[in-house]
Design a protein around this motif. Structure first.
Motif, PDB file in Angstrom:
ATOM      1  N   SER A   1      42.984  67.612  26.072  1.00 20.46           N
ATOM      2  CA  SER A   1      44.003  68.456  26.541  1.00 20.46           C
ATOM      3  C   SER A   1      44.969  68.560  25.342  1.00 20.46           C
ATOM      4  O   SER A   1      45.285  67.745  24.630  1.00 20.46           O
ATOM      5  N   GLU A   2      45.924  69.727  25.325  1.00 22.62           N
ATOM      6  CA  GLU A   2      46.814  70.020  24.569  1.00 22.62           C
ATOM      7  C   GLU A   2      48.440  69.372  25.011  1.00 22.62           C
ATOM      8  O   GLU A   2      49.418  69.615  24.413  1.00 22.62           O
ATOM      9  N   LYS A   3      48.381  69.046  26.260  1.00 18.23           N
ATOM     10  CA  LYS A   3      49.433  68.591  26.746  1.00 18.23           C
ATOM     11  C   LYS A   3      49.963  67.395  25.973  1.00 18.23           C
ATOM     12  O   LYS A   3      49.155  66.584  25.224  1.00 18.23           O
ATOM     13  N   ASN A   4      51.335  67.039  26.039  1.00 11.85           N
ATOM     14  CA  ASN A   4      52.014  65.927  25.413  1.00 11.85           C
ATOM     15  C   ASN A   4      51.375  64.744  26.166  1.00 11.85           C
ATOM     16  O   ASN A   4      51.572  64.566  27.166  1.00 11.85           O
TER      17      ASN A   4
ATOM     18  N   THR B   1      56.509  64.317  35.054  1.00 10.61           N
ATOM     19  CA  THR B   1      56.485  65.599  34.773  1.00 10.61           C
ATOM     20  C   THR B   1      55.051  66.238  34.449  1.00 10.61           C
ATOM     21  O   THR B   1      54.114  65.347  34.520  1.00 10.61           O
ATOM     22  N   PRO B   2      54.976  67.255  33.911  1.00 17.89           N
ATOM     23  CA  PRO B   2      53.738  68.001  33.709  1.00 17.89           C
ATOM     24  C   PRO B   2      52.818  67.289  32.491  1.00 17.89           C
ATOM     25  O   PRO B   2      51.728  67.571  32.191  1.00 17.89           O
ATOM     26  N   ASP B   3      53.589  66.402  31.568  1.00 13.46           N
ATOM     27  CA  ASP B   3      52.813  65.793  30.568  1.00 13.46           C
ATOM     28  C   ASP B   3      51.855  64.970  31.040  1.00 13.46           C
ATOM     29  O   ASP B   3      51.502  64.652  32.249  1.00 13.46           O
ATOM     30  N   ILE B   4      51.050  64.477  30.217  1.00 12.93           N
ATOM     31  CA  ILE B   4      49.743  63.470  30.375  1.00 12.93           C
ATOM     32  C   ILE B   4      50.605  62.061  30.549  1.00 12.93           C
ATOM     33  O   ILE B   4      50.867  61.620  29.595  1.00 12.93           O
TER      34      ILE B   4
ATOM     35  N   THR C   1      46.161  63.018  36.811  1.00 20.21           N
ATOM     36  CA  THR C   1      45.907  64.489  36.811  1.00 20.21           C
ATOM     37  C   THR C   1      44.331  64.684  36.652  1.00 20.21           C
ATOM     38  O   THR C   1      44.111  65.791  36.818  1.00 20.21           O
TER      39      THR C   1
END
Length: 261
Positions: free
Chosen positions: A206-209, A14-17, A145
């Motif tokens: 990054s602010e991603k989960n 998913t787009p999460d880290i 990523t």
């Protein structure tokens, strides 16, 4: 088959880290897995009260109890926010150093690889009263990523140790070993870093989960995963990074599931 299962899920995310943490050591995998920072808050901090009641005296009013003025670290916004972010790398075995007459001797409970010395000339004349070494970790990380991580010492858990874990910024798309650079004083004596003691606090920029995935793999599989900058080429790590970026741009990077066509 387990290795291919792991790699399949590694490429379909998913787009999460998603930080994949690989080790070949079953003991490390079972006793000191990589954890979210919120799971490794120091015991001393958790035992604190938000304030320390103290008494003071005034001629007019006598003794009074102050409840809010003397706040403790338990109420520190910066510490609270820090432990909401990132992960902790805990020491994977008992490690001892004995210093005698300017020479140190090393021992580890798991017979892990000895540390690498950093030549004094690498730092010029800085830190003249410290040894600079690198602990060789049984961990390797991958994150596809390219998000960068701020590498910090787990300072709030190193209060009883005279070591300086050195900071930096790292990208686990490029370099995967999780070796720990630190310094300790050139002073005769013995000190031990106990197993389970937090060493490193890694915070994604990054602010991603952030999701953490621990994997136990065989040593041959581990060696395939590891990308190191220690001896990558005659031209050094910059050349290796240049080649990795080139391969990603032209779709020939095996790490990202690209084909070789």
């Amino acid at each position: 088959m387990r290795f291919f299962y792991i790699m399949f899920h590694f490429f379909h995310r998913t787009p999460d880290i998603n930080l994949d943490c690989f080790t070949f050591s079953n003991e490390t995998y079972m006793t000191t897995p990589i954890v979210r920072a919120s799971k490794a808050i120091p015991d001393w901090w958790q035992k604190l009260k938000p304030y320390t009641p103290t008494f003071y005296n005034t001629p007019e009013n006598g003794y009074h109890l102050r409840k809010q003025d003397d706040m403790t670290a338990r109420d520190c916004y910066a510490i609270i926010e820090l432990y909401k972010k990132g992960i902790i790398v805990e020491n994977w075995c008992d490690i001892s150093f004995k210093l005698e007459n300017g020479v140190y001797h090393y021992w580890a409970s798991d017979n892990t690889a000895p540390p690498h010395d950093h030549d004094r000339k690498q730092l010029g004349g800085s830190f003249p009263n410290h040894y600079h070494i690198k602990l060789i970790s049984p961990w390797a990380f991958r994150e596809k990523t390219g998000v960068k991580f701020l590498w910090l010492g787990a300072e709030w858990s190193l209060d009883k140790l005279e070591i300086k874990v050195l900071p930096g910024v790292i990208n686990f798309d490029i370099i995967s070993p999780v070796n720990v650079n630190f310094m300790f004083p050139m002073r005769d004596g013995t000190f031990t870093i106990p197993v389970g003691n937090p060493l490193v606090h890694l915070v994604p920029l990054s602010e991603k989960n952030l999701k953490v995935h621990n994997h136990l793999v065989s040593k041959p599989e581990f060696d395939k995963i590891v990308l190191t900058s220690d001896k990558p080429s005659f031209y050094g790590w910059r050349k290796v990074i240049q080649l990795r970026k080139r391969n990603k741009e032209r779709g020939t990077c095996p790490f990202h599931g690209d084909n070789n066509g």
